[in-house]
Design a protein around this motif. Structure first.
Motif, PDB file in Angstrom:
ATOM      1  N   ALA A 173      -0.525  -1.516   3.135  1.00  0.00           N
ATOM      2  CA  ALA A 173      -0.553  -2.737   2.325  1.00  0.00           C
ATOM      3  C   ALA A 173      -1.990  -3.164   2.073  1.00  0.00           C
ATOM      4  CB  ALA A 173       0.205  -3.857   3.037  1.00  0.00           C
ATOM      5  N   TYR A 174      -2.269  -3.531   0.825  1.00  0.00           N
ATOM      6  CA  TYR A 174      -3.605  -4.006   0.462  1.00  0.00           C
ATOM      7  C   TYR A 174      -3.457  -5.015  -0.669  1.00  0.00           C
ATOM      8  CZ  TYR A 174      -8.361  -4.066  -1.432  1.00  0.00           C
ATOM      9  OH  TYR A 174      -9.598  -4.472  -1.899  1.00  0.00           O
ATOM     10  N   ASN A 175      -3.943  -6.249  -0.433  1.00  0.00           N
ATOM     11  CA  ASN A 175      -3.794  -7.325  -1.412  1.00  0.00           C
ATOM     12  C   ASN A 175      -2.337  -7.406  -1.856  1.00  0.00           C
ATOM     13  OD1 ASN A 175      -6.441  -8.147  -1.188  1.00  0.00           O
ATOM     14  ND2 ASN A 175      -7.149  -6.984  -2.963  1.00  0.00           N
ATOM     15  N   ASN A 176      -2.085  -7.342  -3.166  1.00  0.00           N
ATOM     16  CA  ASN A 176      -0.713  -7.454  -3.664  1.00  0.00           C
ATOM     17  C   ASN A 176      -0.071  -6.097  -3.917  1.00  0.00           C
ATOM     18  OD1 ASN A 176      -0.596 -10.296  -3.654  1.00  0.00           O
ATOM     19  ND2 ASN A 176      -1.668 -10.389  -5.618  1.00  0.00           N
ATOM     20  N   TYR A 177      -0.574  -5.068  -3.260  1.00  0.00           N
ATOM     21  CA  TYR A 177      -0.053  -3.721  -3.511  1.00  0.00           C
ATOM     22  C   TYR A 177       0.438  -3.075  -2.215  1.00  0.00           C
ATOM     23  CZ  TYR A 177      -2.510  -4.533  -7.861  1.00  0.00           C
ATOM     24  OH  TYR A 177      -2.947  -5.085  -9.037  1.00  0.00           O
ATOM     25  N   ILE A 178       1.457  -2.263  -2.360  1.00  0.00           N
ATOM     26  CA  ILE A 178       1.967  -1.440  -1.264  1.00  0.00           C
ATOM     27  C   ILE A 178       1.849   0.011  -1.700  1.00  0.00           C
ATOM     28  CG2 ILE A 178       3.962  -0.846   0.162  1.00  0.00           C
ATOM     29  CD1 ILE A 178       4.984  -3.698  -0.290  1.00  0.00           C
ATOM     30  N   ASP A 228     -12.148  -3.003   0.198  1.00  0.00           N
ATOM     31  CA  ASP A 228     -12.862  -3.534  -0.972  1.00  0.00           C
ATOM     32  C   ASP A 228     -12.682  -2.664  -2.202  1.00  0.00           C
ATOM     33  OD1 ASP A 228     -13.697  -5.510   0.728  1.00  0.00           O
ATOM     34  OD2 ASP A 228     -15.701  -4.683   1.019  1.00  0.00           O
ATOM     35  N   ASN A 229     -11.418  -2.325  -2.499  1.00  0.00           N
ATOM     36  CA  ASN A 229     -11.034  -1.587  -3.704  1.00  0.00           C
ATOM     37  C   ASN A 229     -11.436  -0.122  -3.709  1.00  0.00           C
ATOM     38  OD1 ASN A 229      -9.656  -3.707  -5.024  1.00  0.00           O
ATOM     39  ND2 ASN A 229     -11.610  -4.568  -5.733  1.00  0.00           N
ATOM     40  N   PHE A 230     -11.773   0.420  -2.551  1.00  0.00           N
ATOM     41  CA  PHE A 230     -12.004   1.862  -2.442  1.00  0.00           C
ATOM     42  C   PHE A 230     -10.937   2.441  -1.507  1.00  0.00           C
ATOM     43  CE2 PHE A 230     -16.098   0.331  -3.845  1.00  0.00           C
ATOM     44  CZ  PHE A 230     -16.466   1.289  -4.791  1.00  0.00           C
ATOM     45  N   LEU A 231     -10.205   3.390  -2.035  1.00  0.00           N
ATOM     46  CA  LEU A 231      -9.111   3.998  -1.305  1.00  0.00           C
ATOM     47  C   LEU A 231      -9.534   5.373  -0.798  1.00  0.00           C
ATOM     48  CD1 LEU A 231      -5.375   4.083  -2.318  1.00  0.00           C
ATOM     49  CD2 LEU A 231      -6.501   6.201  -1.640  1.00  0.00           C
ATOM     50  N   TYR A 232      -9.385   5.590   0.518  1.00  0.00           N
ATOM     51  CA  TYR A 232      -9.726   6.862   1.150  1.00  0.00           C
ATOM     52  C   TYR A 232      -8.434   7.600   1.491  1.00  0.00           C
ATOM     53  CZ  TYR A 232     -14.108   4.333   1.629  1.00  0.00           C
ATOM     54  OH  TYR A 232     -15.230   3.593   1.358  1.00  0.00           O
ATOM     55  N   SER A 248     -12.084 -10.524  -3.921  1.00  0.00           N
ATOM     56  CA  SER A 248     -12.716 -11.632  -3.197  1.00  0.00           C
ATOM     57  C   SER A 248     -14.137 -11.260  -2.847  1.00  0.00           C
ATOM     58  CB  SER A 248     -11.911 -11.907  -1.917  1.00  0.00           C
ATOM     59  OG  SER A 248     -12.614 -12.753  -1.058  1.00  0.00           O
ATOM     60  N   SER A 249     -14.971 -12.264  -2.624  1.00  0.00           N
ATOM     61  CA  SER A 249     -16.350 -11.999  -2.246  1.00  0.00           C
ATOM     62  C   SER A 249     -16.399 -11.508  -0.796  1.00  0.00           C
ATOM     63  CB  SER A 249     -17.201 -13.257  -2.417  1.00  0.00           C
ATOM     64  OG  SER A 249     -16.693 -14.322  -1.618  1.00  0.00           O
ATOM     65  N   GLU A 250     -15.344 -11.834  -0.034  1.00  0.00           N
ATOM     66  CA  GLU A 250     -15.278 -11.373   1.332  1.00  0.00           C
ATOM     67  C   GLU A 250     -14.731  -9.951   1.383  1.00  0.00           C
ATOM     68  OE1 GLU A 250     -12.997 -14.067   3.627  1.00  0.00           O
ATOM     69  OE2 GLU A 250     -14.384 -15.749   3.379  1.00  0.00           O
ATOM     70  N   SER A 251     -15.147  -9.225   2.404  1.00  0.00           N
ATOM     71  CA  SER A 251     -14.652  -7.864   2.558  1.00  0.00           C
ATOM     72  C   SER A 251     -13.170  -7.887   2.899  1.00  0.00           C
ATOM     73  CB  SER A 251     -15.437  -7.148   3.660  1.00  0.00           C
ATOM     74  OG  SER A 251     -14.976  -5.831   3.824  1.00  0.00           O
ATOM     75  N   VAL A 252     -12.398  -7.036   2.231  1.00  0.00           N
ATOM     76  CA  VAL A 252     -10.961  -6.975   2.453  1.00  0.00           C
ATOM     77  C   VAL A 252     -10.567  -5.551   2.815  1.00  0.00           C
ATOM     78  CG1 VAL A 252      -8.671  -7.322   1.468  1.00  0.00           C
ATOM     79  CG2 VAL A 252     -10.542  -8.843   0.818  1.00  0.00           C
ATOM     80  N   THR A 253      -9.938  -5.397   3.977  1.00  0.00           N
ATOM     81  CA  THR A 253      -9.438  -4.101   4.418  1.00  0.00           C
ATOM     82  C   THR A 253      -7.927  -4.174   4.494  1.00  0.00           C
ATOM     83  OG1 THR A 253     -11.437  -3.672   5.714  1.00  0.00           O
ATOM     84  CG2 THR A 253      -9.483  -2.372   6.259  1.00  0.00           C
ATOM     85  N   GLY A 254      -7.267  -3.124   4.039  1.00  0.00           N
ATOM     86  CA  GLY A 254      -5.819  -3.096   4.058  1.00  0.00           C
ATOM     87  C   GLY A 254      -5.270  -2.873   5.456  1.00  0.00           C
ATOM     88  N   GLN A 255      -3.950  -2.758   5.531  1.00  0.00           N
ATOM     89  CA  GLN A 255      -3.286  -2.600   6.831  1.00  0.00           C
ATOM     90  C   GLN A 255      -2.222  -1.527   6.736  1.00  0.00           C
ATOM     91  OE1 GLN A 255      -1.859  -6.278   8.501  1.00  0.00           O
ATOM     92  NE2 GLN A 255      -0.609  -5.263  10.063  1.00  0.00           N
ATOM     93  N   GLY A 256      -2.266  -0.595   7.678  1.00  0.00           N
ATOM     94  CA  GLY A 256      -1.263   0.458   7.740  1.00  0.00           C
ATOM     95  C   GLY A 256      -0.248   0.182   8.817  1.00  0.00           C
TER      96      GLY A 256
END
Length: 413
Positions: A61-66, A104-108, A193-201
Protein backbone atom coordinates in the motif's frame (compact mmCIF):
# COMPACT_ATOMS: atom_id res chain seq x y z
CA UNK A 1 -7.04 -53.82 -37.18
CA UNK A 2 -8.69 -55.20 -34.01
CA UNK A 3 -5.95 -57.82 -33.79
CA UNK A 4 -3.28 -55.05 -33.95
CA UNK A 5 -4.81 -53.15 -31.04
CA UNK A 6 -5.20 -56.40 -29.09
CA UNK A 7 -1.51 -57.21 -29.53
CA UNK A 8 -0.47 -53.70 -28.46
CA UNK A 9 -2.66 -53.96 -25.37
CA UNK A 10 -1.18 -57.32 -24.45
CA UNK A 11 2.36 -55.93 -24.82
CA UNK A 12 1.49 -52.88 -22.65
CA UNK A 13 -0.05 -54.94 -19.87
CA UNK A 14 2.83 -57.38 -20.04
CA UNK A 15 5.31 -54.53 -19.48
CA UNK A 16 3.25 -53.06 -16.65
CA UNK A 17 2.94 -56.47 -15.05
CA UNK A 18 6.70 -56.91 -15.11
CA UNK A 19 7.18 -53.47 -13.61
CA UNK A 20 4.97 -54.36 -10.68
CA UNK A 21 7.60 -56.84 -9.63
CA UNK A 22 10.48 -54.52 -10.48
CA UNK A 23 11.27 -52.28 -7.53
CA UNK A 24 13.94 -50.42 -9.51
CA UNK A 25 11.38 -48.05 -11.10
CA UNK A 26 8.97 -45.43 -9.79
CA UNK A 27 6.70 -42.65 -11.03
CA UNK A 28 7.95 -39.15 -10.16
CA UNK A 29 6.85 -35.56 -10.72
CA UNK A 30 9.37 -33.73 -12.87
CA UNK A 31 9.57 -29.95 -13.33
CA UNK A 32 11.16 -28.66 -16.53
CA UNK A 33 12.00 -24.94 -16.74
CA UNK A 34 10.52 -22.65 -19.35
CA UNK A 35 13.39 -20.52 -20.61
CA UNK A 36 13.86 -17.06 -22.09
CA UNK A 37 17.04 -15.36 -23.20
CA UNK A 38 18.24 -12.77 -20.69
CA UNK A 39 18.19 -10.11 -23.42
CA UNK A 40 14.54 -10.81 -24.27
CA UNK A 41 13.72 -11.05 -20.55
CA UNK A 42 15.08 -7.58 -19.86
CA UNK A 43 13.25 -6.13 -22.85
CA UNK A 44 9.88 -7.53 -21.78
CA UNK A 45 9.14 -5.00 -19.00
CA UNK A 46 6.10 -2.95 -20.00
CA UNK A 47 3.23 -0.83 -18.65
CA UNK A 48 -0.09 -2.03 -20.02
CA UNK A 49 -3.82 -1.85 -19.40
CA UNK A 50 -5.33 -3.74 -16.43
CA UNK A 51 -5.68 -7.50 -16.87
CA UNK A 52 -6.90 -10.48 -14.91
CA UNK A 53 -4.53 -11.81 -12.30
CA UNK A 54 -3.11 -15.30 -12.69
CA UNK A 55 -1.78 -15.99 -9.19
CA UNK A 56 -2.07 -13.34 -6.50
CA UNK A 57 1.08 -12.88 -4.44
CA UNK A 58 2.07 -10.11 -2.06
CA UNK A 59 0.34 -6.79 -1.44
CA UNK A 60 1.70 -3.30 -0.88
CA UNK A 61 0.00 0.00 0.00
CA UNK A 62 1.23 3.47 -0.91
CA UNK A 63 -0.85 6.66 -0.64
CA UNK A 64 -4.16 5.93 -2.38
CA UNK A 65 -2.85 2.93 -4.31
CA UNK A 66 -2.62 -0.79 -3.66
CA UNK A 67 -0.12 -2.91 -5.56
CA UNK A 68 -0.76 -6.63 -5.95
CA UNK A 69 1.98 -8.95 -7.15
CA UNK A 70 1.09 -11.46 -9.87
CA UNK A 71 3.55 -14.19 -8.90
CA UNK A 72 6.60 -14.14 -11.15
CA UNK A 73 4.71 -12.01 -13.71
CA UNK A 74 4.32 -8.39 -12.57
CA UNK A 75 2.33 -5.93 -10.48
CA UNK A 76 -1.32 -4.85 -10.67
CA UNK A 77 -1.98 -1.21 -9.72
CA UNK A 78 -5.27 -0.51 -7.91
CA UNK A 79 -6.65 2.99 -7.36
CA UNK A 80 -8.00 2.88 -3.81
CA UNK A 81 -9.11 6.50 -3.48
CA UNK A 82 -12.54 5.09 -2.64
CA UNK A 83 -12.04 1.88 -0.59
CA UNK A 84 -15.67 0.96 -1.24
CA UNK A 85 -15.02 0.87 -4.98
CA UNK A 86 -11.33 0.18 -5.80
CA UNK A 87 -10.41 0.23 -9.48
CA UNK A 88 -7.64 -1.51 -11.42
CA UNK A 89 -5.85 1.10 -13.52
CA UNK A 90 -2.50 -0.32 -14.70
CA UNK A 91 -0.47 -3.49 -14.96
CA UNK A 92 3.33 -3.37 -14.75
CA UNK A 93 4.74 -6.39 -16.54
CA UNK A 94 7.87 -7.44 -14.63
CA UNK A 95 9.01 -11.00 -15.31
CA UNK A 96 10.49 -12.72 -12.27
CA UNK A 97 8.88 -10.30 -9.82
CA UNK A 98 8.06 -11.17 -6.20
CA UNK A 99 8.44 -7.97 -4.16
CA UNK A 100 8.23 -4.18 -4.33
CA UNK A 101 8.82 -1.18 -2.07
CA UNK A 102 7.92 2.46 -2.67
CA UNK A 103 9.37 5.71 -1.36
CA UNK A 104 8.46 9.22 -2.53
CA UNK A 105 7.00 8.02 -5.85
CA UNK A 106 9.87 5.70 -6.72
CA UNK A 107 8.94 2.04 -6.90
CA UNK A 108 11.65 -0.62 -6.45
CA UNK A 109 10.97 -4.10 -7.79
CA UNK A 110 12.94 -7.28 -8.23
CA UNK A 111 13.03 -8.89 -11.66
CA UNK A 112 14.78 -12.21 -11.12
CA UNK A 113 18.43 -11.17 -10.77
CA UNK A 114 17.86 -7.43 -11.34
CA UNK A 115 16.56 -4.48 -9.31
CA UNK A 116 14.28 -2.11 -11.25
CA UNK A 117 13.28 1.46 -10.41
CA UNK A 118 10.03 2.99 -11.68
CA UNK A 119 8.90 6.61 -11.49
CA UNK A 120 5.22 6.54 -10.43
CA UNK A 121 4.81 10.27 -9.77
CA UNK A 122 2.31 10.22 -12.64
CA UNK A 123 0.43 6.99 -12.11
CA UNK A 124 -0.98 7.26 -15.62
CA UNK A 125 2.50 7.43 -17.10
CA UNK A 126 4.66 5.02 -15.13
CA UNK A 127 8.21 4.82 -16.48
CA UNK A 128 11.15 2.49 -15.92
CA UNK A 129 14.13 4.73 -15.15
CA UNK A 130 16.86 2.44 -13.79
CA UNK A 131 17.97 -1.18 -13.78
CA UNK A 132 20.72 -2.65 -11.63
CA UNK A 133 21.71 -5.89 -13.29
CA UNK A 134 22.76 -9.11 -11.56
CA UNK A 135 22.51 -7.74 -8.01
CA UNK A 136 20.53 -10.73 -6.78
CA UNK A 137 23.05 -13.51 -7.29
CA UNK A 138 20.89 -16.19 -5.69
CA UNK A 139 17.44 -16.12 -7.22
CA UNK A 140 14.48 -18.22 -6.10
CA UNK A 141 13.20 -19.57 -9.39
CA UNK A 142 9.92 -20.55 -7.69
CA UNK A 143 10.51 -24.26 -8.12
CA UNK A 144 7.10 -25.98 -7.88
CA UNK A 145 6.62 -27.51 -4.44
CA UNK A 146 5.19 -30.71 -5.90
CA UNK A 147 8.30 -31.44 -7.98
CA UNK A 148 10.32 -34.52 -7.04
CA UNK A 149 13.02 -33.79 -9.60
CA UNK A 150 14.20 -30.81 -11.65
CA UNK A 151 15.18 -31.36 -15.27
CA UNK A 152 17.45 -28.44 -16.13
CA UNK A 153 18.38 -29.91 -19.50
CA UNK A 154 20.70 -27.54 -21.36
CA UNK A 155 19.84 -24.49 -19.24
CA UNK A 156 22.66 -21.92 -19.48
CA UNK A 157 22.36 -19.54 -16.53
CA UNK A 158 24.75 -17.07 -18.19
CA UNK A 159 22.50 -16.44 -21.20
CA UNK A 160 19.04 -17.66 -20.14
CA UNK A 161 16.55 -17.10 -17.35
CA UNK A 162 13.80 -19.35 -15.98
CA UNK A 163 10.35 -17.77 -16.41
CA UNK A 164 8.10 -20.69 -15.54
CA UNK A 165 7.79 -24.46 -15.20
CA UNK A 166 6.19 -27.40 -16.97
CA UNK A 167 5.10 -30.27 -14.72
CA UNK A 168 4.91 -33.89 -15.89
CA UNK A 169 4.78 -37.36 -14.37
CA UNK A 170 7.52 -39.67 -15.59
CA UNK A 171 8.49 -43.28 -15.00
CA UNK A 172 12.12 -43.34 -13.93
CA UNK A 173 14.68 -45.67 -12.53
CA UNK A 174 15.06 -45.16 -8.80
CA UNK A 175 18.05 -43.09 -7.71
CA UNK A 176 20.07 -43.43 -4.53
CA UNK A 177 19.60 -39.89 -3.19
CA UNK A 178 22.61 -40.24 -0.91
CA UNK A 179 24.79 -40.31 -4.02
CA UNK A 180 23.38 -37.13 -5.56
CA UNK A 181 25.74 -34.17 -5.63
CA UNK A 182 23.94 -31.14 -7.05
CA UNK A 183 26.01 -28.15 -8.07
CA UNK A 184 24.70 -25.33 -10.22
CA UNK A 185 27.66 -22.98 -10.62
CA UNK A 186 27.13 -19.74 -8.69
CA UNK A 187 23.37 -19.81 -9.11
CA UNK A 188 22.45 -22.46 -6.56
CA UNK A 189 18.67 -22.74 -6.52
CA UNK A 190 16.78 -22.84 -3.25
CA UNK A 191 13.70 -24.70 -2.62
CA UNK A 192 2.47 14.03 -3.27
CA UNK A 193 3.69 15.62 0.10
CA UNK A 194 6.77 17.59 1.02
CA UNK A 195 7.41 14.96 3.68
CA UNK A 196 9.01 11.67 2.77
CA UNK A 197 6.42 8.95 2.26
CA UNK A 198 7.23 5.23 2.34
CA UNK A 199 4.67 2.58 1.55
CA UNK A 200 3.80 -0.46 3.63
CA UNK A 201 3.94 -4.13 2.73
CA UNK A 202 2.49 -7.19 4.37
CA UNK A 203 4.22 -9.70 6.61
CA UNK A 204 5.25 -11.86 3.66
CA UNK A 205 7.47 -9.08 2.25
CA UNK A 206 11.17 -9.56 1.55
CA UNK A 207 11.80 -5.83 0.88
CA UNK A 208 11.99 -3.16 3.60
CA UNK A 209 12.91 0.53 3.28
CA UNK A 210 14.46 2.12 6.36
CA UNK A 211 15.50 5.76 5.94
CA UNK A 212 17.93 5.89 3.00
CA UNK A 213 18.37 2.15 2.58
CA UNK A 214 16.51 -0.66 0.90
CA UNK A 215 17.03 -4.03 2.58
CA UNK A 216 16.18 -7.21 0.70
CA UNK A 217 16.54 -10.87 1.59
CA UNK A 218 16.97 -14.01 -0.49
CA UNK A 219 17.21 -17.63 0.54
CA UNK A 220 20.26 -17.05 2.75
CA UNK A 221 21.54 -13.55 2.17
CA UNK A 222 20.68 -9.91 2.77
CA UNK A 223 21.36 -7.43 -0.03
CA UNK A 224 21.54 -3.74 0.84
CA UNK A 225 21.05 -0.72 -1.43
CA UNK A 226 21.65 2.96 -0.72
CA UNK A 227 18.63 4.91 -2.01
CA UNK A 228 19.58 8.40 -0.82
CA UNK A 229 19.39 9.23 -4.53
CA UNK A 230 15.99 7.64 -5.09
CA UNK A 231 16.25 7.47 -8.87
CA UNK A 232 19.73 5.94 -8.84
CA UNK A 233 20.11 3.38 -6.03
CA UNK A 234 23.55 1.91 -5.47
CA UNK A 235 24.49 -1.59 -4.40
CA UNK A 236 26.13 -1.53 -0.96
CA UNK A 237 26.81 -5.14 -0.03
CA UNK A 238 25.56 -8.67 0.23
CA UNK A 239 25.93 -10.62 3.47
CA UNK A 240 24.99 -14.05 4.77
CA UNK A 241 22.01 -13.65 7.10
CA UNK A 242 20.58 -17.09 7.88
CA UNK A 243 19.17 -20.24 6.31
CA UNK A 244 16.00 -20.67 4.26
CA UNK A 245 14.99 -17.02 4.63
CA UNK A 246 11.43 -16.14 3.63
CA UNK A 247 10.40 -12.75 5.07
CA UNK A 248 11.75 -9.45 6.42
CA UNK A 249 10.20 -7.02 8.93
CA UNK A 250 11.64 -3.82 10.41
CA UNK A 251 10.81 -2.07 13.65
CA UNK A 252 12.56 0.53 15.82
CA UNK A 253 16.08 0.09 14.48
CA UNK A 254 16.02 -3.68 14.07
CA UNK A 255 15.44 -6.13 11.23
CA UNK A 256 13.53 -9.34 11.95
CA UNK A 257 14.13 -12.12 9.46
CA UNK A 258 11.68 -15.00 9.21
CA UNK A 259 13.02 -18.34 8.02
CA UNK A 260 11.79 -21.90 7.98
CA UNK A 261 14.07 -22.53 10.96
CA UNK A 262 13.18 -19.54 13.15
CA UNK A 263 13.63 -15.79 13.53
CA UNK A 264 16.90 -13.85 13.22
CA UNK A 265 17.35 -10.37 14.74
CA UNK A 266 19.79 -7.79 13.30
CA UNK A 267 20.43 -4.25 14.53
CA UNK A 268 20.82 -1.21 12.27
CA UNK A 269 23.37 0.73 14.30
CA UNK A 270 25.48 0.63 11.15
CA UNK A 271 22.84 0.97 8.44
CA UNK A 272 25.18 -0.33 5.74
CA UNK A 273 26.19 -3.41 7.71
CA UNK A 274 23.38 -4.84 9.87
CA UNK A 275 24.79 -6.78 12.80
CA UNK A 276 23.54 -10.14 14.00
CA UNK A 277 22.05 -9.94 17.49
CA UNK A 278 20.32 -13.26 18.15
CA UNK A 279 18.03 -15.92 16.83
CA UNK A 280 14.97 -17.82 18.00
CA UNK A 281 14.85 -21.38 16.68
CA UNK A 282 11.70 -23.45 16.20
CA UNK A 283 10.74 -26.57 14.29
CA UNK A 284 10.77 -26.36 10.50
CA UNK A 285 7.82 -24.45 9.06
CA UNK A 286 6.94 -21.47 6.85
CA UNK A 287 7.38 -18.47 9.09
CA UNK A 288 6.44 -14.77 8.66
CA UNK A 289 6.99 -12.46 11.63
CA UNK A 290 5.68 -9.06 12.79
CA UNK A 291 6.75 -7.04 15.81
CA UNK A 292 4.96 -4.71 18.18
CA UNK A 293 6.80 -3.32 21.19
CA UNK A 294 8.45 -6.03 23.27
CA UNK A 295 6.81 -8.93 21.45
CA UNK A 296 7.20 -10.65 18.10
CA UNK A 297 4.38 -12.70 16.62
CA UNK A 298 5.10 -15.58 14.26
CA UNK A 299 2.90 -17.98 12.39
CA UNK A 300 4.42 -21.37 11.64
CA UNK A 301 2.74 -23.39 8.92
CA UNK A 302 3.34 -27.12 8.76
CA UNK A 303 2.50 -29.58 6.02
CA UNK A 304 3.42 -29.71 2.32
CA UNK A 305 6.95 -28.39 1.80
CA UNK A 306 6.82 -26.33 5.01
CA UNK A 307 7.50 -29.13 7.45
CA UNK A 308 5.71 -31.97 9.16
CA UNK A 309 4.85 -30.29 12.47
CA UNK A 310 1.58 -28.68 13.53
CA UNK A 311 0.62 -25.12 12.56
CA UNK A 312 0.78 -22.55 15.33
CA UNK A 313 0.97 -18.90 16.33
CA UNK A 314 3.93 -18.13 18.59
CA UNK A 315 4.39 -15.09 20.83
CA UNK A 316 8.06 -14.25 21.46
CA UNK A 317 9.31 -11.94 24.20
CA UNK A 318 11.99 -9.73 22.59
CA UNK A 319 12.41 -7.20 25.40
CA UNK A 320 15.95 -8.54 25.59
CA UNK A 321 16.96 -8.62 21.93
CA UNK A 322 19.95 -10.79 22.73
CA UNK A 323 17.76 -13.48 24.28
CA UNK A 324 14.30 -13.88 22.69
CA UNK A 325 12.10 -16.32 24.60
CA UNK A 326 8.83 -18.11 23.91
CA UNK A 327 5.85 -16.60 25.79
CA UNK A 328 2.96 -18.48 24.23
CA UNK A 329 1.89 -20.90 21.52
CA UNK A 330 -1.58 -21.24 20.00
CA UNK A 331 -2.82 -23.85 17.52
CA UNK A 332 -3.92 -22.73 14.05
CA UNK A 333 -5.05 -24.59 10.95
CA UNK A 334 -3.22 -23.23 7.90
CA UNK A 335 -1.58 -19.88 8.74
CA UNK A 336 0.15 -17.46 6.39
CA UNK A 337 0.58 -13.73 7.04
CA UNK A 338 -0.35 -11.61 10.04
CA UNK A 339 -0.45 -8.00 11.23
CA UNK A 340 -0.92 -5.87 14.34
CA UNK A 341 -2.71 -2.63 15.15
CA UNK A 342 -3.18 -1.43 18.69
CA UNK A 343 -4.46 -4.31 20.79
CA UNK A 344 -5.56 -6.31 17.74
CA UNK A 345 -3.63 -9.11 16.08
CA UNK A 346 -4.86 -10.22 12.65
CA UNK A 347 -3.93 -13.72 11.50
CA UNK A 348 -4.52 -15.05 8.00
CA UNK A 349 -5.29 -18.72 8.61
CA UNK A 350 -5.41 -19.73 4.95
CA UNK A 351 -8.55 -21.71 4.11
CA UNK A 352 -9.74 -21.21 7.72
CA UNK A 353 -10.15 -17.49 7.03
CA UNK A 354 -9.18 -14.33 8.90
CA UNK A 355 -8.88 -14.55 12.68
CA UNK A 356 -8.76 -11.66 15.16
CA UNK A 357 -7.00 -11.89 18.51
CA UNK A 358 -6.99 -9.56 21.49
CA UNK A 359 -3.34 -9.06 22.42
CA UNK A 360 -3.81 -6.42 25.12
CA UNK A 361 -2.15 -9.02 27.35
CA UNK A 362 0.53 -10.55 25.09
CA UNK A 363 1.01 -13.36 27.61
CA UNK A 364 -2.60 -14.44 27.28
CA UNK A 365 -4.01 -13.57 23.89
CA UNK A 366 -7.46 -14.78 22.88
CA UNK A 367 -9.37 -15.05 19.62
CA UNK A 368 -12.29 -12.62 19.49
CA UNK A 369 -13.64 -13.08 15.98
CA UNK A 370 -13.28 -15.27 12.91
CA UNK A 371 -14.21 -14.54 9.30
CA UNK A 372 -14.76 -17.93 7.71
CA UNK A 373 -15.54 -19.09 4.17
CA UNK A 374 -12.79 -16.92 2.72
CA UNK A 375 -9.18 -17.50 1.75
CA UNK A 376 -6.78 -15.34 3.80
CA UNK A 377 -3.12 -14.97 2.82
CA UNK A 378 -1.74 -11.65 4.10
CA UNK A 379 -2.84 -8.35 5.64
CA UNK A 380 -1.70 -4.74 5.89
CA UNK A 381 -3.15 -2.85 8.88
CA UNK A 382 -3.33 0.77 7.69
CA UNK A 383 -4.41 3.77 9.73
CA UNK A 384 -8.10 3.61 8.76
CA UNK A 385 -8.51 0.29 6.98
CA UNK A 386 -7.27 -3.27 7.03
CA UNK A 387 -6.28 -4.62 3.60
CA UNK A 388 -6.22 -8.36 3.00
CA UNK A 389 -5.41 -10.56 0.03
CA UNK A 390 -6.84 -14.04 -0.33
CA UNK A 391 -7.12 -16.13 -3.47
CA UNK A 392 -7.86 -13.66 -6.27
CA UNK A 393 -9.79 -11.23 -4.07
CA UNK A 394 -8.69 -8.02 -2.35
CA UNK A 395 -10.64 -7.40 0.86
CA UNK A 396 -10.87 -4.14 2.83
CA UNK A 397 -12.21 -3.74 6.35
CA UNK A 398 -12.84 -0.75 8.59
CA UNK A 399 -12.01 -0.82 12.30
CA UNK A 400 -14.91 -0.98 14.74
CA UNK A 401 -15.03 -1.38 18.51
CA UNK A 402 -15.20 -5.17 18.47
CA UNK A 403 -12.85 -5.72 15.52
CA UNK A 404 -13.41 -4.99 11.83
CA UNK A 405 -16.27 -4.86 9.34
CA UNK A 406 -16.08 -5.53 5.61
CA UNK A 407 -16.00 -2.44 3.40
CA UNK A 408 -15.43 -4.07 0.01
CA UNK A 409 -14.25 -7.20 -1.75
CA UNK A 410 -12.62 -6.60 -5.12
CA UNK A 411 -12.15 -9.46 -7.56
CA UNK A 412 -8.84 -9.39 -9.40
CA UNK A 413 -10.22 -11.56 -12.18
Amino acid sequence: MKLKFLLLSLIFFSIMSCDEDNTDYEFVTVATPELMSIAAFRNSVDIVAPKNIEQAGKIYAYNNYIFVNDVNKGVHVIDNTNPKAPKAIKYIRIPGNEDISVKDNFLYADSATDLLVFDISDINSITLIERLEDVFKVYDFLIPAEADFINYGNFNFETEIIVGWTIATERREKVDESQIDVVFDGAMLNNGSSESVTGQGGSLARFQIVDNYLYTVGSHEMIIFNISNLSEPTFVKSQYSGNNIETLFQAEGYLYIGSTDGMYIYDLVNAESPAYVSEFIHWTGCDPVVVDGDYAYLTIRGGNNCGEQESVLEVIDISDKSNPTLSGRYLLENPYGLGVKGDMLFVCDGTAGLKLFDKSDPLNIGMTKSFKNIQATDVIPLENTLIMIGGKTLYQYEYVNDGVELVSSFSLN
